[in-house]
Enzyme design. Sequence first.
Site, PDB file in Angstrom:
ATOM      1  CD  GLN B 148       3.355  -3.435  -0.461  1.00  7.46           C
ATOM      2  OE1 GLN B 148       2.139  -3.349  -0.598  1.00  7.46           O
ATOM      3  NE2 GLN B 148       4.192  -2.874  -1.295  1.00  7.46           N
ATOM      4  N   GLY B 149       5.048  -5.460   4.033  1.00  2.00           N
ATOM      5  CA  GLY B 149       5.320  -4.705   5.255  1.00  2.00           C
ATOM      6  C   GLY B 149       6.032  -3.397   4.968  1.00  2.00           C
ATOM      7  CB  SER B 151       2.163   1.613   5.736  1.00  2.00           C
ATOM      8  OG  SER B 151       1.971   2.111   4.442  1.00  2.00           O
ATOM      9  CD  GLU B 266       1.791  -0.947  -4.760  1.00  2.00           C
ATOM     10  OE1 GLU B 266       2.879  -1.180  -4.205  1.00  2.00           O
ATOM     11  OE2 GLU B 266       0.799  -0.486  -4.176  1.00  2.00           O
ATOM     12  CB  SER B 403      -1.889   9.931  -0.984  1.00  2.00           C
ATOM     13  OG  SER B 403      -0.879  10.928  -1.000  1.00  2.00           O
ATOM     14  CD  GLU B 405      -3.669  14.283  -1.920  1.00  2.00           C
ATOM     15  OE1 GLU B 405      -3.456  13.096  -1.631  1.00  2.00           O
ATOM     16  OE2 GLU B 405      -4.801  14.716  -2.223  1.00  2.00           O
TER      17      GLU B 405
END
Lengths: 347, 418
Positions: B148-149, B151, B266, B403, B405
């Site tokens: 998975q590209g 980030s 996901e 995240s 957050e």
Amino acid sequence: MSGGAFNRDERAAFGETVARIALDHARQGAMAAWSKLAETGCLALPFPARLDGLGGGMEEICILMEAAGRDLLTEPYAESVVGAGHVLAEADATGAAELLSAIAAGAAIVVGPTFPHDVGLEAQVDGGALSLSGTFGPVPFADVAGVLLFASDDKLFRLDTAQDGLTLAPTTLIDGTPAAVLECDGCTATYIADVPDRLLRVNHHRLAVATSAEGLGAISALNAMTLDYAKVRRQFGVAIGSFQVIQHRLVDMKIEEERARAIVYAAARAMDREMPEAGSLASIAKATMNGAARHVAEMAIQIHGGMGLASETGVGRYLKRLMKLRSSYGDDTAHLDFISCEVRDCA
Amino acid sequence: MEGRADVKDAHGYARLQGALTDLKCAEEPALDAIRREVREFCATQMPEALRRKVGANEPLTKDDHLDWHRRLKDAGLLTAHWPREYGGRGWTRVQRWTFETEVYRAGSPWLVPFGITYVAPVLYTFGTKAQIDRWLPRIANCEHWWAQGYSEPDAGSDLAAVATRARREGDRYVVNGQKTWTTMAQWANMIFILARTSDDAKPQRGISFLLVDINSPGVSVRPIETIDEEHHVNEVFFDNVEVPLDNLIGEEGSGWRYAKFLLDNERLLGAEVGRAQRLISDLETLLRSDGPKTGRLIDDPEWRRRLASLNSEALVLESLAHDLLAQADAGRDPGALASMLKLIGSELLRKITTAQVDVIDTWGLPVELGTGARVNGDGSAPAAAGILRRYLHDLAVTVYGGSSEIQRNIIAKAALHL
């Protein structure tokens, strides 16, 4: 017995009915909705059809209790209908048929059953009667209840409150629930029926789940109030709900509500199906609601700021109701210990 | 003697852990059939050596993963959530989730999702027939391993800031840039990437979704060692990498839409209740074992309540996941639901691995990753080193996939309209 006499559409219609009743009698004080609950058949909800009941299960009871909690109704529904009424219906007490009909009609309010030794009363079985001495309470709704039930040695007894040797000192609990302290000086409770220990344990779980549903309603109302407030209260020139720290707190409050809702209704349906793990799920529901109640109520006050501390906004009324519900039918520790005990990790 | 019987009945919570599934299966017979099938499959098909490795949190090889995936494939379970026309069984999200919960409870290794649950649904939802015919069978038969590209060094939580560029030149794109935190890219043949194909308007608009052969000239994969001293993730560099135009999914510039679709999928499966419950069972085994210096920690009421509380949280999450996934299956926008499940699930995993480390602390075991000293005689509990590695590894769960957050930001916007 299994619940589920209601199909999906009937359950939805029932939900609308009780939400309307709750809204119409919102925050009007003790017993304001009682006659309406009687008139609409709600007081006969959990009783089987042979006793002229609606055959509703814990799922329907939770729908009603959630609505009651959302609008802060103060009615002895859990005590008289969910608890005492159910025990009377299941104990197959021929002598109790009249009392049960009176409960379903709203003519009698019954509280209990209680184990005398759990509450510090001296009890002696004397022939077909139970003799009670000591001080007991404050007992919610004891001032309006005509009958208190006691259980001792697998037998069920009724204590009629109008009798010599019994005095009632009225008081109110923190959330405005009427209550009374009983002074018994050799007062007499009469035998109604044999009652198996299993039924009394299930009764405790029914009350824990019904109380959790009421708490869930109060939690959802607090979340809605607090979210609305965060959208209109302006500081530094903007709504406080635009601040990320407030947003994240509101999200955590919402998640507590969703978690509580999921497990309360799952526990209710597990009880209706008489699943072997239903008691543990009931304990999980109550422990979860207890945790959510404290977190949401305290955070609602915090986000309302000074306004949360003023009686007039009503946030505090929900906090106080949730304080009462947390302490009713088992705190977190008691329920976690019950769960441990169910997997044989007893102390 | 009583104590002995207790040790024998090592998993007192096993029945309770299945109670919510029992309820849902009683309500939905189709789920019960899936559960039975998966249990039977795991009981007969999961190699004991694999189960032991997973339990001890020992690193798995590519072949360990491939062998397990092929067994699942042969049983028709690996891609059962795909539509029937592509060889699946058309499982709903609730059904796929029930399957995952059961395999993880049984001790399955992580089902590497990049091919089967991430890119495959993007392909059959947004791809052309030619793209589907070309890539989907190779995902199903485990021929291709996908990475998975997403980030990049400057695009983590702010994924729309991706700077990897795909410049169009005749019949191909030329890709330049860098991806990072790319899980298991060292084993991959293929990588799907988000790349910028234009700079106009808002950042989300100029992103495209491309499939890249990782063996193309100009692609280099460099390992990143993580704090658990293992090699899970990589940096992937693109230096004038040529990618055929046929490898563009959907429309150029609409990649953000497909990326978000993928992320929702996901996160919907992000509440790993089965894995959480298995880790809680490991904790329970530790608590019922005699410690090196202390007695059994299960005899301490504080530990008993902590164990009851963790089991409770897992059951609450299972109940909530069923309710929310059913809503997603009924057509509700999955965004906020997915974020809630990912947030709650990842925070629960963190609590469990923390509790396991607390046992090691209480026992006063040496804190080292190297020796793998067993903490009990029969080898049923993971080694201390495995616990420490898992704790370190699982600090990632509240970071990856958005995240905690970021999940709260999404929920505030999508569910609370703030």
